[in-house]
Design a protein around this motif. Structure first.
Motif, PDB file in Angstrom:
ATOM      1  N   GLU A  62      -6.060   3.623  -5.941  1.00  0.00           N
ATOM      2  CA  GLU A  62      -7.007   2.515  -5.754  1.00  0.00           C
ATOM      3  C   GLU A  62      -6.291   1.259  -5.250  1.00  0.00           C
ATOM      4  N   SER A  63      -5.102   1.000  -5.795  1.00  0.00           N
ATOM      5  CA  SER A  63      -4.325  -0.161  -5.350  1.00  0.00           C
ATOM      6  C   SER A  63      -3.870   0.012  -3.906  1.00  0.00           C
ATOM      7  N   ALA A 100       0.833  -1.203   0.000  1.00  0.00           N
ATOM      8  CA  ALA A 100       0.000   0.000   0.000  1.00  0.00           C
ATOM      9  C   ALA A 100       0.869   1.254   0.000  1.00  0.00           C
ATOM     10  N   MET A 159      -5.334   1.712  -1.515  1.00  0.00           N
ATOM     11  CA  MET A 159      -6.481   1.518  -0.620  1.00  0.00           C
ATOM     12  C   MET A 159      -6.894   0.044  -0.544  1.00  0.00           C
ATOM     13  N   ARG A 160      -6.686  -0.672  -1.629  1.00  0.00           N
ATOM     14  CA  ARG A 160      -7.056  -2.090  -1.643  1.00  0.00           C
ATOM     15  C   ARG A 160      -6.132  -2.918  -0.756  1.00  0.00           C
ATOM     16  N   TYR A 161      -4.853  -2.579  -0.726  1.00  0.00           N
ATOM     17  CA  TYR A 161      -3.895  -3.384   0.029  1.00  0.00           C
ATOM     18  C   TYR A 161      -3.762  -2.973   1.490  1.00  0.00           C
ATOM     19  N   ARG A 218      -5.171   5.183 -10.459  1.00  0.00           N
ATOM     20  CA  ARG A 218      -5.070   3.719 -10.395  1.00  0.00           C
ATOM     21  C   ARG A 218      -4.186   3.279  -9.227  1.00  0.00           C
TER      22      ARG A 218
END
Length: 347
Positions: A235-236, A211, A238-240, A232
């Motif tokens: 978004e990655s 992250a 926040m996802r991790y 992009r």
């Protein structure tokens, strides 16, 4: 044949060389270097080089250093890492300017311990401690405007991480080094480097470090004028990011990242690309900011100023820059002072 002075004259010359009353000419320097087995720097840099006894070899001193390095146990390595943590805490609260001498000495001690450590079981923990300390020192050097020193410290941190076989620390040092390039105006190369850091970390990385790396990529892409790549990467990130308030991993103390930190980072990146969401994200970060991150608050105020300026809200931007300047002056942050002046000129 090389002509030299008489024996009586040479005695006078030696006395004057030892006391610094006569410079050593190139002709005699050549003779003395061969005779004493020392370098030109040692010959001219040490007043006692001519009078000190020269041992036939340096093995006794070398073995002494190796024996000392062998005594660096895991307990001592923990002490080194605790000291790094202390400097890290002092840095974020007081600023890097007051720590230069202490951190330099800390790095020298760790480098010396690693240089003379022989076996892998001793070298690896020392190298890990050095990797964390060198990366911290590099960021501090960048903050006070010592750009070349920052670059060299990052290189030292990367070498130490490789020696320790710690890809997470290598990835972190590589990604932070991209900021030096970014600040120097080489944003396209910085984007490549921060992405290479993700490759270097590979499968060994924790979710929090992934992250962190994506957040760094987002900011650098924003500064490089790549808004789609920036979004992009955010978004990655926040996802991790793991949920919860915890900001650090037990095996990766060099980074701080939780939802509050990422909210600030997201707002910073969005402000750079002129996204209206930046303001709300940054005010959320301001409300939840850790009060011990005093120097970072200058950056947050700069981000808010940038976000308000993109919306034409110049009074609010001016107020945040005024508060940012107070913190930057208090902590001696050259990097933030430079940013504040750049933003001020845009008002």
């Amino acid at each position: 044949m090389l002509t030299v002075a008489s024996t009586a004259s040479l005695r006078v010359y030696v006395s004057e060389w030892e006391n610094g009353r006569r410079p050593i000419s190139a002709r005699y320097a050549k003779i003395l270097r061969s005779l004493l087995g020392i370098t030109d720097d040692e010959l001219h840099g040490k007043a006692d080089a001519l009078s000190a006894p020269i041992s036939a070899d340096g093995y006794e001193e070398l073995i002494s250093r190796i024996d000392s390095a062998r005594s660096v146990s895991l307990t001592m390595v923990k002490t080194f890492m605790d000291q790094t943590e202390l400097f890290r805490t002092m840095d974020r609260q007081l600023g890097a300017a007051s720590l230069v001498d202490q951190v330099t000495g800390h790095l020298a001690t760790l480098e010396d311990a690693l240089t003379f450590a022989v076996l892998p079981e001793t070298r690896r923990p020392v190298a890990l401690a050095l990797a964390g300390a060198a990366t911290m020192a590099a960021w501090q050097a960048l903050d006070v405007g010592a750009v070349e020193r920052a670059w060299r410290h990052y290189e030292l941190g990367k070498r130490a991480a490789q020696e320790a076989n710690e890809p997470m620390y290598l990835a972190h040092a590589t990604a932070e080094q991209a900021y030096v390039l970014c600040d120097a105006g080489r944003t396209s190369v910085a984007v490549q480097l921060v992405r290479d850091a993700q490759r270097v970390g590979g499968k060994a990385m924790s979710p929090r470090l992934k992250a962190w790396l994506y957040a760094a990529e987002a900011e650098i892409c924003a500064r490089a004028g790549m808004p789609d790549d920036c979004r992009r990467a955010l978004e990655s990130a926040m996802r991790y990011l793991p949920p919860g308030d915890e900001a650090r991993d037990a095996d990766m103390l060099s980074i701080f990242l939780n939802e509050g930190h990422l909210s600030r980072w997201r707002g910073s990146a969005l402000a750079l690309i002129g996204d209206d969401e930046a303001v709300s994200s940054l005010y959320d970060a301001l409300d939840s900011a850790d009060p011990t991150f005093i120097r970072a608050s200058a950056g947050l105020r700069c981000d808010l100023a940038q976000a308000h300026m993109s919306r034409g809200e110049y009074d609010q931007a001016h107020d945040h820059l005024r508060q940012a300047r107070l913190v930057a002056n208090r902590t001696g942050s050259v990097r933030y002072r430079r940013l504040i002046e750049q933003l001020t000129q845009q008002l």
